[in-house]
Design a protein around this motif. Sequence first.
Motif, PDB file in Angstrom:
ATOM      1  N   GLU A 258       0.816  -1.225   0.000  1.00 34.21           N
ATOM      2  CA  GLU A 258       0.000   0.000   0.000  1.00 34.21           C
ATOM      3  C   GLU A 258       0.848   1.273   0.000  1.00 34.21           C
ATOM      4  N   THR A 259       2.169   1.125   0.201  1.00 29.80           N
ATOM      5  CA  THR A 259       3.017   2.321   0.193  1.00 29.80           C
ATOM      6  C   THR A 259       3.809   2.375  -1.104  1.00 29.80           C
ATOM      7  N   THR A 260       4.038   3.593  -1.586  1.00 27.85           N
ATOM      8  CA  THR A 260       4.884   3.774  -2.762  1.00 27.85           C
ATOM      9  C   THR A 260       6.261   4.233  -2.280  1.00 27.85           C
ATOM     10  N   PRO A 261       7.264   4.141  -3.146  1.00 25.92           N
ATOM     11  CA  PRO A 261       8.596   4.623  -2.759  1.00 25.92           C
ATOM     12  C   PRO A 261       8.564   6.106  -2.351  1.00 25.92           C
ATOM     13  N   PHE A 278       9.597   0.047 -16.701  1.00 26.91           N
ATOM     14  CA  PHE A 278       9.574  -0.922 -15.601  1.00 26.91           C
ATOM     15  C   PHE A 278       8.183  -1.059 -14.998  1.00 26.91           C
ATOM     16  N   VAL A 279       7.947  -2.180 -14.357  1.00 25.29           N
ATOM     17  CA  VAL A 279       6.634  -2.455 -13.781  1.00 25.29           C
ATOM     18  C   VAL A 279       6.322  -1.400 -12.706  1.00 25.29           C
ATOM     19  N   GLY A 280       5.201  -0.725 -12.848  1.00 27.52           N
ATOM     20  CA  GLY A 280       4.808   0.321 -11.915  1.00 27.52           C
ATOM     21  C   GLY A 280       5.170   1.717 -12.388  1.00 27.52           C
ATOM     22  N   ARG A 281       5.875   1.820 -13.515  1.00 23.15           N
ATOM     23  CA  ARG A 281       6.394   3.126 -13.941  1.00 23.15           C
ATOM     24  C   ARG A 281       5.295   4.183 -14.103  1.00 23.15           C
ATOM     25  N   ALA A 286       2.594   9.112 -12.025  1.00 19.47           N
ATOM     26  CA  ALA A 286       1.404   9.838 -11.570  1.00 19.47           C
ATOM     27  C   ALA A 286       1.501  10.152 -10.077  1.00 19.47           C
ATOM     28  N   LYS A 287       1.973   9.172  -9.287  1.00 24.08           N
ATOM     29  CA  LYS A 287       2.106   9.369  -7.828  1.00 24.08           C
ATOM     30  C   LYS A 287       3.107  10.481  -7.528  1.00 24.08           C
ATOM     31  N   LYS A 288       4.185  10.508  -8.291  1.00 26.62           N
ATOM     32  CA  LYS A 288       5.197  11.535  -8.055  1.00 26.62           C
ATOM     33  C   LYS A 288       4.617  12.915  -8.345  1.00 26.62           C
ATOM     34  N   ALA A 289       3.839  13.009  -9.436  1.00 27.31           N
ATOM     35  CA  ALA A 289       3.250  14.295  -9.825  1.00 27.31           C
ATOM     36  C   ALA A 289       2.266  14.795  -8.771  1.00 27.31           C
TER      37      ALA A 289
END
Lengths: 375, 126
Positions: A258-261, A278-281, A286-289
């Motif tokens: 449930e957590t992202t880097p 890569f998988v999740g890219r 989007a999460k970073k933005a």
Amino acid sequence: MSTETTTMPKQTPLHGEHAILGANFTDFGGWDMPLKYGSELAEHQAVREAAGLFDLSHMGEVRVEGPDAATFLNTALAGNLAVMKVGKAKYSVICNAEGGIIDDLITYRRAEDRFLVVPNAGNAPVVAAALAERAAGFDVTVTDVSADTALVAVQGPTAESILLGLVSAEDAGTVTGMKYYAADEVTVAGIDVLLARTGYTGEDGFELYIPNADAVALWKALLEAGSGRGLIPAGLASRDSLRLEAGMPLYGNELTLETTPFDAGLGPIVSFKKEEDFVGRSALEAKKAEGPARKLVGLKGLGRRAGRSHYAVLKDGNVVGEVTSGQPSPTLGYPIALAYVDVALTEVGTALDVDLRGKPQPFEVVDLPFYSRNK
Amino acid sequence: MSKVLSTLRYSAEHEWVDGSTPTKVGITQVAADALGDVVYVDLPEAGSTVTAGETCGEVESTKSVSDLYAPVTGTVVELNQEAIDNPALLNEDPYGTGWLFTVEVSEEGPLLSAADYASANGGDVE
């Protein structure tokens, strides 16, 4: 005090040695591991001031070999492994398509076309399976050698001198010249090992990969060579308090699906510069933005009592976060904790409370790591 | 194996009482060994009433927090300030300098003999 398990926990090749040393055992990641041999505080202190010897054979080891190994790993993991030089190691994460963390792991480059991936004990089968699945279409072989591989760690300021007592003059240069996050093949006490200058304690130290059959002989040689240099065997209790002081995340506590880097402060190890998809890219872009809603922070307790995993973090009585790991810091002498907290309240110096079983106690946000050694 | 003193009686929740007046209360070596290094003890206040079988404090180790249960009903007389200041005494000398508090007993809870406590919890009676 009891844990429910449906299967018997696995034993490392060193289980008998731990029993002889009088270890208390605990189930960790499906393995029956030494929690401590005597006092966990003494073991913690030994690593900070001299050295500790750890059995980490529960960790996984997955070989990735073949002409496409580097580009394959760049599609399977979030980091850029292809730019890593032979002989180096890199910390990375493997994510799912949603950007959630399947595991954090260390990858060693042993040759241009040969890597060793080291996942956490409980995640090793999942990581090995994910790597095998993601290998489709690449000229690469993925081999889970976890069951055949043992791992011991010598951690602490006297670790290098202990190893130097067990290697040839030629290998001594390799040991002293080895940089942090590097690895090489050396012979220790007559046993061929993959020696890595890595660890999970915040101290200088080494991790030694060997076949199961060599584990007992290497363990005994290290214990004996270290006895005059303050080395004692150390269990998972001290490993946990050491890594927490060093601000290092533990999978299952700070890192989950449930957590992202980015939530965990591991943004810098995600490579969007590499070409590979890569998988999740796309999810991670989007999460970073959008930025995380909560971020992992360090908390320092102002009282004597420690926050523990899952305790609520409060601001003016409202829940604004949750502790993921916490305990009294043996080295620093005050309670420390890692917690996910609403981004608006993550600035260093922010005053927060942790709900200690119904009694809010004052904590404040501090820089990570809590402890770093004098280099 | 953890030591269980033949001269004391025990609650199922790992407290001991020495039976003097007022009675001294502590935690067993079985409990101390299981907890690991104790770093904090939270005790009932002197003058407060404790009830046998109910929680009256907490013992915190590096790894966990455990409730402390009153082995007897009565009024707390004295706290062991030395153990509060140096909780490591609970590990080093749980039946001696690591005692916790004394109680003027009005009623005893169900208490076990050393032999019964030891056989239920895997200790060595001495």
